[in-house]
Design an enzyme around this catalytic site. Structure first.
Site, PDB file in Angstrom:
ATOM      1  N   HIS A  73       1.671   4.574  -2.801  1.00 35.73           N
ATOM      2  CA  HIS A  73       1.788   6.027  -2.588  1.00 35.73           C
ATOM      3  C   HIS A  73       3.171   6.526  -3.025  1.00 35.73           C
ATOM      4  O   HIS A  73       3.299   7.543  -3.708  1.00 35.73           O
ATOM      5  CB  HIS A  73       1.599   6.359  -1.102  1.00 35.73           C
ATOM      6  N   HIS A  85       0.836  -1.202   0.000  1.00 39.16           N
ATOM      7  CA  HIS A  85       0.000   0.000   0.000  1.00 39.16           C
ATOM      8  C   HIS A  85       0.879   1.263   0.000  1.00 39.16           C
ATOM      9  O   HIS A  85       0.694   2.166  -0.833  1.00 39.16           O
ATOM     10  CB  HIS A  85      -0.917  -0.020   1.226  1.00 39.16           C
ATOM     11  N   GLU A  86       1.843   1.306   0.904  1.00 44.23           N
ATOM     12  CA  GLU A  86       2.693   2.501   0.991  1.00 44.23           C
ATOM     13  C   GLU A  86       3.593   2.633  -0.240  1.00 44.23           C
ATOM     14  O   GLU A  86       3.902   3.753  -0.669  1.00 44.23           O
ATOM     15  CB  GLU A  86       3.522   2.483   2.281  1.00 44.23           C
TER      16      GLU A  86
END
Lengths: 489, 489
Positions: A258, A254-255
Site C-alpha cells: 500500500h 502487505h502494508e
C-alpha cells in the site's frame, strides 16, 4: 488566475487538510494516550466538519462551471473533483449528519455485541444503518442501482452486476480447489517462540527489501496493521505474535505494498486528487502482489527461510521447500483476516452477496445471521460456532461500509493480472527474488502503475499496465497452479 | 440556542482544531520522517488558514454583540474570545500574510546566519521583521505603546513600563549576587558517563513523582524539550546527554510543570478558552517552581541523589550536601537556555531591554549586535566571542516573537511569589520532598492556581493563589538566601 488554478489551489489545501485528518487517525492507533479518547472524538468531528464544508463549498461548483482542462492531468483532476462535489451535493446535510451519528453509535454497539456474542443486540442499529445507507445510495444513484452508488465510493466505475459475474466465476473453482487441498496432508507448522525484537528487525529489513522509503515514512506497532498518508509522509504499522512471525512479516509486506503505491506516485501530483491511489481495489492489488505473488513465492520464501534461520536458528522446518509449503499452508478457519490466499476470496464473496441482498431488500437484516451461516457451511463445509466467528466478525457494516468488501477480492483479481504482465516483462525475476531482491518487480509496478496515481480510472489503470481488460482468469490460474504444486494435486 | 451557546459551540470546534494544529507540531518534532518537511509546511499552512478564517469569522462579531454572560465562567470566556477577535480584526489581512511569509523566510535565514557566524546576513530580513511587527503593533495598540500590544499576546495585561520597573529592580541584585558567587570556589561537577536508557527510566520516574499523568500524555525524546497540548492529551518531551544527566532530569521536571498546569485545569473548561494556561508567564511559573524551587531544593535533591546512586553507582559526589551544590552550580556561559537560576534572568533582561528599544525605534537593527555585546559585558564581565553565543543564539526574533522573552523572567517572579505562599500553606513540605513526594506541593498548586485555567487575568491568577499582588521581592530573597547558603556568602 484561471478558474482551474483557483479550484486547484482550494483543492490543494483540502488535500493537505485530508492528510492531517489521516495522520490524526495514525496517531490514535499508535501514539495517543488512552485517556485522550473523548477529546480526540471532538477533534475528529471538528476536522470532519471542516472537510465536509469544503466539499460542498459553492465556489467549487462555480469553478467547475468555467474551469478548462488544457491537458490530461487537468482533465483527470476535474473529473475527480466534479465527481466528489456532485456526490456530496446529492446527499442532504441532515441525512449525512444522521449517518455519521448512527454509524458512530453502531460501531460501539457492534463491539459490545461481538464481545457478548449477542447478534440480537446489534440487529436494530444495523437495521437503521442499512436503511440510512439505502436512502443515501438512492439519493446518489437516481435511477441506477443504489448498490453501485456505494461501490463507486471505493471503486469508481465498478458495478454490482460486473463484480457479481466475476465473483460467480471465481467461486466454484475456489471451492473446488479448497476442498481438494484440505483432502491432502497439511504442511508442517513453525515450532518454538520468536523473539519480538528480532521479528521487528527482520520486518524492517523486509520493508526495505520491498522498497519502502523510511525517509518519507516510519514503521510502528499497532493492534491492526495499516498504512496511512500520501505523498511525502506515508507511514505503516505492523504487529508481532510470539509464536507466529509470519503475522508480522506478511503484515509488513502487505502494508509496504500500500505504502509503495502512495510513495511511487509522480511527485507532480503531490496534494492533488491524482496524488492518492486511485481506488481501494487498485490499492489492494499492490498490497496483495507484494504480499502473495512476490512475498509468498517459492523464490522469495527461499531467501526468507535463510533470513529466519539466521535470526531464529532452528524452528522445525528442514528446508526451503518445506518452508514454502508452511508459508502457504491452507487450514480451516472462520476469520477472513487470518485466511490464506485460496480461502480469503471465499470469505469476501460471501459478504458481497449478502450485502448486495441487504441493499436491494432481498435479504432482511433479521435473516442475515442465518444467511451467513448457511453460505459459510456451503462453501467451507462446517458450521459457524459463534457469532464472533461469523456475522459479527468484521467491523465494516457497523460503520456503514457497504460496497467496500468486494474491493478486497477485486484487488486480488487485479494482482493476478499484473503478475502475468510482470512475469512477461521480467523473465528472470525468480533469480532476483531468491536473493531477496524485489527491485525489478517493484520497479516495474512503479513504472507501469504506481506513478500514475489517479490519472486514469481504476480499470484503465490496470489495463494500462497489463495491456488487457482485467478478469478473474489469471488469479484462478495462478492459485490453481501454485497450490496444486504445493499440495501435489 | 442563545447567542452565547452558538458562540461557544463554534469556539469549541476552533479549540479542537487548535489542538490538532498543536499535535501536528508535536509530530514534527518527534515522529515525522525528515523527507516530509515540504508537505508538512503546506499542511501547517492549510491549518493556519482555517484557524485564521475562524478568528475573523464575522459571525463571531455578531454573537459577541448579543451574547450574555450569566456567570463568571461565561464572562471570562467572552472576555478571551472578544479580545482575540478584536485583536485579529485590527490587523489587515495583507499585513498578516506578509508577516507570516517574512518570518518563515527569516527563520531560515537566521539558522544559516547562525551556522555561518554571519550577523550581517541576518540583519536585512530582521529589519523587515521588526518593521512589520511595529506596523502590526501600531495597528493593534492605537494610541497606546506598540510594545504593550505585542506583550499582550503572551501576557495579557502586562506593560513594558511595569515589567521595566520590575526588571530594573532585579538587575542590580542579580548582578551583585552573580559576581559574589563567581568569586567563590566552584562546586564539583559530575564525573563519568550516564547510561541513556537509565536516564530515561529515572526521567520517567521523576515525571510521575511530580504528578504527570501518562494516562493523558506521553514522554518522547526531542532535540529541544517542550510540552504540547491541553485537556486530555498533554505530551512532553525530554532529551539525554551522556555526561550531563541533569539536562534530561530537569528538562523533564520543567516540562512536567507546564504539562501539569494543562492537566490540572478543571475538566469543565475542556476545549474552551479557559481550558488552557492563562499566559506564558503563569505557565512558566509552573515549570519553574517544579524545576527550581521544588526540584532543585536541598530536600528534593537529597532524594534525587539516592535515586542516582541506585541507578548509576558512584559519580564522584560524596554526599547529599555536595550534590545539592553540584545541582545548583553557577558558572560562566553565554547561552540563556543553559543558564542557572541566578544568571538566567540576566539573559532575559538583556533581551527585554534590547527588543523594547528596537520596537520603540531607540535602537537601530544595525546597532543591535554592538548593544548586545556591550550589555553582556556589563552584566557578565566578559566579552561575547562569536555571534552564535550572542545576538544570533535565540530563534525568537527571527520568528517575530517580540514580547515573548520577558515572560520567562515574569514566570520566575511569579514562581517566587507562589513559593512563599506554598511554604506558608504546607509547613512540613521539606520532609515530603526529601522522600521524593511532591504531592502536597503539586496539590496546592493545582488547588490554588492550575485548576482555574483562564478564568482570571494572569496577575489575578497569581494574586488569587498568593493573596498579594506579585512583585520581584520574593524571587530575589529566595535566590539570595539559597545561593548565599550554598556558596557560604
Amino acid at each position: 488566475m484561471t478558474a482551474y488554478d483557483e479550484l486547484m489551489q482550494f483543492q490543494r489545501e483540502t488535500e493537505a487538510l485530508g492528510q492531517i485528518a489521516g495522520r490524526l487517525g495514525w496517531d490514535q492507533e499508535t501514539m495517543m494516550p488512552q485517556g485522550a479518547t473523548p477529546q480526540r472524538a471532538e477533534e475528529h468531528g471538528a476536522m470532519a466538519n471542516i472537510l465536509h464544508a469544503r466539499r460542498i463549498d459553492p465556489r467549487v461548483g462555480d469553478w467547475l462551471q468555467t474551469a478548462e482542462a488544457l491537458d490530461d492531468v487537468a482533465a483527470a483532476n476535474l473529473r475527480h473533483i466534479k465527481r466528489d462535489f456532485e456526490r456530496t451535493a446529492k446527499v442532504p446535510a441532515t441525512l449525512a449528519a444522521e449517518l455519521a451519528k448512527t454509524t458512530s453509535l453502531a460501531h460501539r454497539v457492534w463491539a459490545q455485541a461481538r464481545a457478548d456474542e449477542d447478534v440480537a443486540a446489534f440487529l436494530p442499529i444495523l437495521q437503521k444503518v442499512v436503511a440510512l445507507r439505502r436512502e443515501e445510495a438512492s439519493a446518489v444513484a437516481g435511477n441506477a442501482d443504489p448498490y453501485d452508488a456505494l461501490l463507486d465510493d471505493y471503486e469508481s466505475g465498478a458495478t454490482g452486476a460486473s463484480l457479481g459475474a466475476m465473483f460467480a466465476a471465481l467461486r466454484p473453482r475456489l471451492v473446488a480447489l479448497r476442498s481438494a487441498i484440505l483432502d491432502q496432508p497439511a504442511p508442517q507448522t513453525l515450532s518454538g517462540d520468536f523473539d519480538e525484537v528480532a521479528q521487528l528487525a527482520l520486518s524492517e529489513k523486509l520493508a526495505l527489501a520491498f522498497g519502502y522509503d523510511v525517509g518519507h515514512g516510519r514503521i510502528d506497532k499497532a493492534v491492526h496493521p495499516f498504512s496511512s498518508g500520501s505523498g511525502l509522509d506515508v507511514r505503516i504499522t505492523t504487529r508481532t505474535s510470539l509464536t507466529d512471525p509470519f503475522n508480522c512479516f506478511y503484515s509488513t509486506i502487505h502494508e509496504v505494498g500500500h505504502a509503495a503505491y502512495e510513495q511511487g506516485i509522480d511527485a507532480a501530483h503531490l496534494l492533488t486528487p491524482l496524488g492518492r491511489g486511485v481506488s481501494m481495489g487498485v490499492h489492494e492489488s499492490q498490497s496483495r502482489i507484494y504480499e502473495n505473488q512476490l512475498g509468498r513465492s517459492r523464490a522469495f520464501t527461499g531467501w526468507l527461510y535463510g533470513q529466519m534461520r539466521d535470526q531464529f536458528g532452528d524452528f522445525g522446518i528442514a528446508d526451503e521447500d518445506a518452508f514454502y509449503a508452511t508459508v502457504n499452508r491452507v487450514s480451516d478457519g472462520f476469520i477472513r483476516t487470518e485466511a490464506d490466499e485460496v480461502q480469503y476470496n471465499l470469505h469476501v464473496l460471501l459478504r458481497f452477496d449478502l450485502e448486495r441482498a441487504l441493499m436491494s431488500g432481498d435479504l432482511a437484516v433479521n435473516d442475515l445471521e442465518a444467511a451467513w451461516n448457511d453460505r459459510f457451511a456451503a462453501d467451507f463445509g462446517y458450521a459457524i460456532d459463534k457469532p464472533s466467528n461469523g456475522v459479527l466478525q468484521d467491523v465494516h457494516w457497523s460503520e456503514g461500509l457497504f460496497g467496500y468488501f468486494p474491493t478486497y477480492t477485486l484487488g486480488n483479481v487485479y494482482a493476478g493480472c499484473l503478475h502475468v504482465a510482470l512475469r512477461d516483462a521480467v523473465p528472470g525475476l525468480d533469480d532476483d527474488l531468491a536473493q531477496g531482491d524485489t527491485s525489478k518487480a517493484t520497479g516495474w509496478l512503479r513504472e507501469n502503475l504506481q506513478q500514475f496515481g489517479g490519472l486514469r480510472t481504476p480499470v484503465e489503470t490496470i489495463a494500462h499496465a497489463t495491456v488487457a481488460v482485467p478478469d478473474e482468469g489469471p488469479l484462478l490460474d495462478y492459485l490453481e497452479d501454485k497450490f496444486r504444486g504445493i499440495y501435489g494435486l
